[in-house]
Scaffold this motif. Structure first.
Motif, PDB file in Angstrom:
ATOM      1  N   ASP A  98     -28.019 -35.314   6.221  1.00  0.00           N
ATOM      2  CA  ASP A  98     -28.786 -34.199   5.659  1.00  0.00           C
ATOM      3  C   ASP A  98     -27.913 -33.310   4.775  1.00  0.00           C
ATOM      4  O   ASP A  98     -28.373 -32.783   3.748  1.00  0.00           O
ATOM      5  CB  ASP A  98     -29.393 -33.346   6.777  1.00  0.00           C
ATOM      6  N   ASN A  99     -26.645 -33.135   5.148  1.00  0.00           N
ATOM      7  CA  ASN A  99     -25.743 -32.289   4.362  1.00  0.00           C
ATOM      8  C   ASN A  99     -25.480 -32.897   2.981  1.00  0.00           C
ATOM      9  O   ASN A  99     -25.325 -32.173   1.999  1.00  0.00           O
ATOM     10  CB  ASN A  99     -24.419 -32.095   5.080  1.00  0.00           C
ATOM     11  N   LYS A 163     -26.557 -26.908   6.849  1.00  0.00           N
ATOM     12  CA  LYS A 163     -27.928 -26.384   6.935  1.00  0.00           C
ATOM     13  C   LYS A 163     -27.929 -24.853   6.848  1.00  0.00           C
ATOM     14  O   LYS A 163     -28.867 -24.247   6.303  1.00  0.00           O
ATOM     15  CB  LYS A 163     -28.577 -26.838   8.247  1.00  0.00           C
ATOM     16  N   ASP A 166     -28.781 -23.470   3.545  1.00  0.00           N
ATOM     17  CA  ASP A 166     -30.099 -23.823   2.983  1.00  0.00           C
ATOM     18  C   ASP A 166     -31.060 -22.667   3.209  1.00  0.00           C
ATOM     19  O   ASP A 166     -31.881 -22.672   4.132  1.00  0.00           O
ATOM     20  CB  ASP A 166     -30.606 -25.115   3.629  1.00  0.00           C
ATOM     21  N   ASP A 174     -35.701 -25.136   2.733  1.00  0.00           N
ATOM     22  CA  ASP A 174     -35.559 -26.544   3.093  1.00  0.00           C
ATOM     23  C   ASP A 174     -35.291 -27.411   1.864  1.00  0.00           C
ATOM     24  O   ASP A 174     -35.956 -28.417   1.636  1.00  0.00           O
ATOM     25  CB  ASP A 174     -36.803 -27.044   3.823  1.00  0.00           C
ATOM     26  N   THR A 176     -32.859 -29.194   1.753  1.00  0.00           N
ATOM     27  CA  THR A 176     -32.342 -30.418   2.355  1.00  0.00           C
ATOM     28  C   THR A 176     -33.342 -31.556   2.224  1.00  0.00           C
ATOM     29  O   THR A 176     -32.956 -32.698   1.934  1.00  0.00           O
ATOM     30  CB  THR A 176     -31.999 -30.182   3.835  1.00  0.00           C
TER      31      THR A 176
END
Length: 587
Positions: A98-99, A163, A166, A174, A176
Motif C-alpha cells: 500500500d505504501n 498511511k 495519506d 485515501d 493509497t
C-alpha cells in the motif's frame, strides 16, 4: 602498541557545503530543489527508498539496505514483481505494498512536480501497476525495456509513503487506493513541507514536531531544525532494518564559505563547535600530496559517478537565447573551457576531464571509445574563433560582431541581426574559490575567441531557484543565459532522459531536440551498448550543456577516531548509522 576499542555513543558534526542547506523534507522533491543535499544527505536518513544505490563503494544496488527484494521478471520482459520487506514505520505501521501504491498514485497525478519525472517515461510507460499481495506490487510496462535501466533509473525513484501521510487538511484521505485523491493529498503535504525555495527556515523549524514528518522508517529521526539551518538527528528507536545508528546524535551545520569551513577544520575535531566530518576546500591547502590536516583528520575523496556542467538557457527570450540556440556558438564556448588546466591546477590533481554525457570515472564499457580522452570539443580558443568566423562573425574585435546575419550557410543564424555583439551573462555560485578561479579563467579564454562573458556571483540556493529548469514564471522570469552551480548530475544508469529529454523535469538547459529524444528512447529499450554510444556521441557534438572538469564532490576530512565512514558511496548517499568512535584502551 596501544589497542583501540570501539566506543558507544557520541556526536558527529558534519559541515554542509556552502549555500546548500536542506530545503525539502517531503520525499517527493520538486525539480527546483532536486539534488543530493536534500535527498541523499537528508531525506534518506529518515525515509528509505525502495532501492538503495551503492554497495561496498561500488555501483549497483545494495539489496540489504533496500526495502524491495530483487525484481522478478516475467517471460516477455514487460512485467516485474517486487516484494517489499516488512520493515516498520516509527508509528508501528508495516512498510507494505500500500505504501508503494500511495507513492505511485501521487507520481501518476503529480509527476511534473517530481524532480526525476520525465514525460513519456515512468510512470507514463506503464500499462498498469498493482498491489498483488500485502507485501507485493507489480509493474507492467508498455514494452520490454533495458532491465538495468528499469531497476536503476525507474524503480529507484520510488519512496514508499506511510498511511499516516495519506490525509488532507480535512482529515484522513485515501490516495493509497484512489488516485483521484492524490492531488489534494499532495497539496496538503507540500503545505506541511513549506515553500521549497524559501531562504528563511521558520517553516522548517516545525518539521521535527510534525505528526507527518516524524513518521520515519530509516535509522534516524529529526530532533531539531534550527533557524540558522543547523540540523540534529537522533537514532530512530523503532528502526527495524539492518545497521541501527551507533552514535547518540548526528548534526549537520551550515557553512557560509569554504574559508570559514577550513578554519573550523584547522581548529581540530575536538571541543565546542568542532567538525568531525568536513571537507578540504579545493584551492585552500588542498594538494595531491600529504593531507595538510593530518594527523587529526583522514582524507577520503568523494568520487561520484557523475558529470559536471554548466547550463545554457535555451528558453531565454532575448538575444542571449538566440545565441545559445546556435550549435556553433555552444561548440565555441565548449572549446574555451580548459578542463585540463582546471583538473590539474585548480583542482590540484584531484580532477579529471569530462568528454561527454556519460561519466568517465569509474572506468566502464558504458563510455563511448569514439569520444577519446578529450571529447568532441577540447580546449582550443583558435578553433572557437574559426567557428565564429565561419558563421558570420567578425572576430577581429572583442566582443565579436555579427556581420553576416541570416539562416543560410556561413550566416549567424535565426534571430541574430547585423551588429549584434557576442556577449552572454555568466552566473555562478559564490563562496567557492576553486569555482571562481575556473570561471575567471573561462572568461579570459572566451575573450580570446571573441566571446564576452559577463560574470556574476550569486548565493547558491538563490541561483538554483532563479535559474532552475522550465520556462519563465511571474516569480522567476528565467532571464539567465549561462549558469553554473558547481555541480552536475550523478547517474544511476547513464541514459539521458533526465537531463536531455525534451521537457524533462531536470533538463536544466531547457534543451529540446527531436534527434536527441529519438536516441535517448533507444538507450532505454536495450542493453546493447551501441545505442548508448550513439546517444552520447550526438550529445557531445551538440553541446547542450558546457562540460566542466570533474572533481570529487568533496575531499572529506574525517576525524581520525571516527570509523565506519568508508567506503565512500559512488552515488553520494551517506550512512552515518555505520559511524562510531574508537578510543585507546586503558592499560
Amino acid at each position: 602498541m596501544q589497542k583501540l576499542v570501539k566506543k558507544t555513543g557520541g556526536v558527529a558534526t558534519w559541515a554542509c557545503l556552502p549555500g546548500f542547506p536542506p530545503a525539502v523534507i517531503f520525499p517527493f522533491t520538486p525539480p527546483e530543489r532536486y539534488g543530493m543535499r536534500s535527498l541523499y544527505e537528508f531525506q534518506m536518513l529518515m525515509y528509505r527508498p525502495l532501492y538503495w544505490l551503492g554497495r561496498d563503494g561500488g555501483t549497483g544496488i545494495d539489496w540489504d539496505l533496500s526495502l524491495g527484494e530483487e525484481p522478478v521478471w516475467d517471460a516477455d520482459g514487460r512485467t516485474c514483481t517486487v516484494r517489499i520487506k516488512p520493515w516498520k514505520w516509527s508509528n508501528g505501521e508495516t512498510v507494505c505494498a500500500d505504501n508503494v501504491m500511495f507513492w505511485m498514485h501521487m507520481l501518476q497525478r503529480k509527476g511534473p512536480r517530481f524532480g526525476a519525472y520525465v514525460k513519456g517515461f515512468f510512470p507514463d510507460n506503464l500499462v498498469s501497476f498493482a498491489k498483488v499481495a500485502e507485501d507485493t506490487v507489480s509493474f507492467t510496462f508498455d514494452r520490454a525495456y533495458s532491465r538495468n535501466w528499469v531497476l536503476l533509473n525507474q524503480l529507484t525513484m520510488i519512496n514508499p509513503m506511510p498511511k499516516a501521510w495519506d490525509r488532507t487538511a480535512d482529515g484522513p484521505a485515501d490516495a493509497t487506493h484512489d488516485p483521484e485523491q492524490a492531488e489534494a493529498v499532495f497539496e496538503y503535504l507540500m503545505a506541511q513541507n513549506g515553500d521549497p525555495t524559501a531562504e528563511d527556515n521558520s517553516h522548517r523549524m516545525r518539521w521535527p514536531d510534525s505528526p507527518i514528518w516524524s513518521v520515519v522508517n530509516g535509522p534516524w529521526r529529526l530532533r531539531e531544525f534550527a533557524a540558522d539551518g543547523s540540523v540534529t538527528f537522533v537514532p530512530n528507536e523503532h528502526y527495524s532494518g539492518p545497521n541501527p545508528a551507533q552514535l547518540d546524535e548526528f548534526r549537520q551545520v551550515p557553512i557560509t564559505t569554504d574559508e570559514q569551513e577550513y578554519e573550523l577544520l584547522r581548529q581540530g575535531p575536538h571541543g565546542p563547535g568542532a567538525i568531525q566530518v568536513g571537507f578540504l576546500p579545493m584551492g585552500l591547502g588542498a594538494a595531491g600530496g600529504p593531507n595538510p590536516l593530518a594527523p587529526h583528520y583522514e582524507l577520503h575523496p568523494q568520487r561520484l559517478y557523475t558529470i559536471h556542467f554548466m547550463a545554457l538557457n535555451f528558453l531565454n527570450r532575448g538575444i542571449g537565447g538566440h545565441l545559445i540556440r546556435q550549435p556553433y556558438i555552444r561548440q565555441a564556448l565548449q572549446s574555451c573551457m580548459d578542463q585540463e588546466y582546471g583538473a590539474r591546477e585548480i583542482y590540484q590533481g584531484y580532477g579529471w576531464v569530462q568528454t561527454g554525457p556519460v561519466p568517465v570515472l569509474p572506468h566502464s564499457d558504458l563510455l563511448s571509445p569514439e569520444l577519446g580522452p578529450e571529447g568532441r570539443w577540447p580546449f582550443d580558443p583558435e578553433r572557437a574563433r574559426q567557428l565564429l568566423s565561419d558563421n558570420g562573425w567578425d572576430v577581429s574585435v572583442s566582443p565579436a560582431v555579427c556581420v553576416r546575419p541570416g539562416t543560410g550557410p556561413g550566416e549567424a543564424g535565426e534571430g541574430i541581426p547585423a551588429g549584434t555583439q557576442l556577449s552572454l551573462s555568466l552566473r555562478y555560485i559564490e563562496g567557492r574559490p576553486a569555482l571562481t578561479r575556473l570561471m575567471t579563467q573561462f572568461v579570459a579564454d572566451a575573450a580570446k575567441a571573441g566571446i564576452e562573458l559577463r560574470p556574476q556571483e550569486v548565493f547558491a540556493s538563490v541561483l538554483v531557484a532563479e535559474d532552475g529548469p522550465g520556462g519563465p514564471t511571474e516569480q522567476y522570469p528565467r532571464t539567465w543565459e549561462l549558469s553554473c552551480w558547481n555541480g552536475g548530475w550523478v547517474y544511476n544508469y547513464p541514459t539521458g532522459e533526465n537531463l536531455f529529454q525534451s521537457e524533462a523535469s531536470c533538463n536544466f538547459s531547457n534543451y529540446q531536440d527531436a534527434r536527441a529524444d529519438e536516441l535517448i528512447a533507444r538507450t532505454v529499450l536495450t542493453d546493447d551498448l551501441s545505442a548508448l554510444y550513439e546517444y552520447q556521441e550526438y550529445i557531445a557534438e551538440q553541446a547542450p550543456v558546457l562540460l566542466t572538469p570533474n572533481f570529487p564532490r568533496r575531499l572529506f576530512e574525517v576525524a581520525a577516531n571516527l570509523r565506519g565512514f568508508t567506503p565512500v558511496n559512488p552515488y553520494g548517499l551517506i550512512n552515518p548509522e555505520n559511524w562510531y568512535y574508537v578510543e585507546e584502551e586503558a592499560s
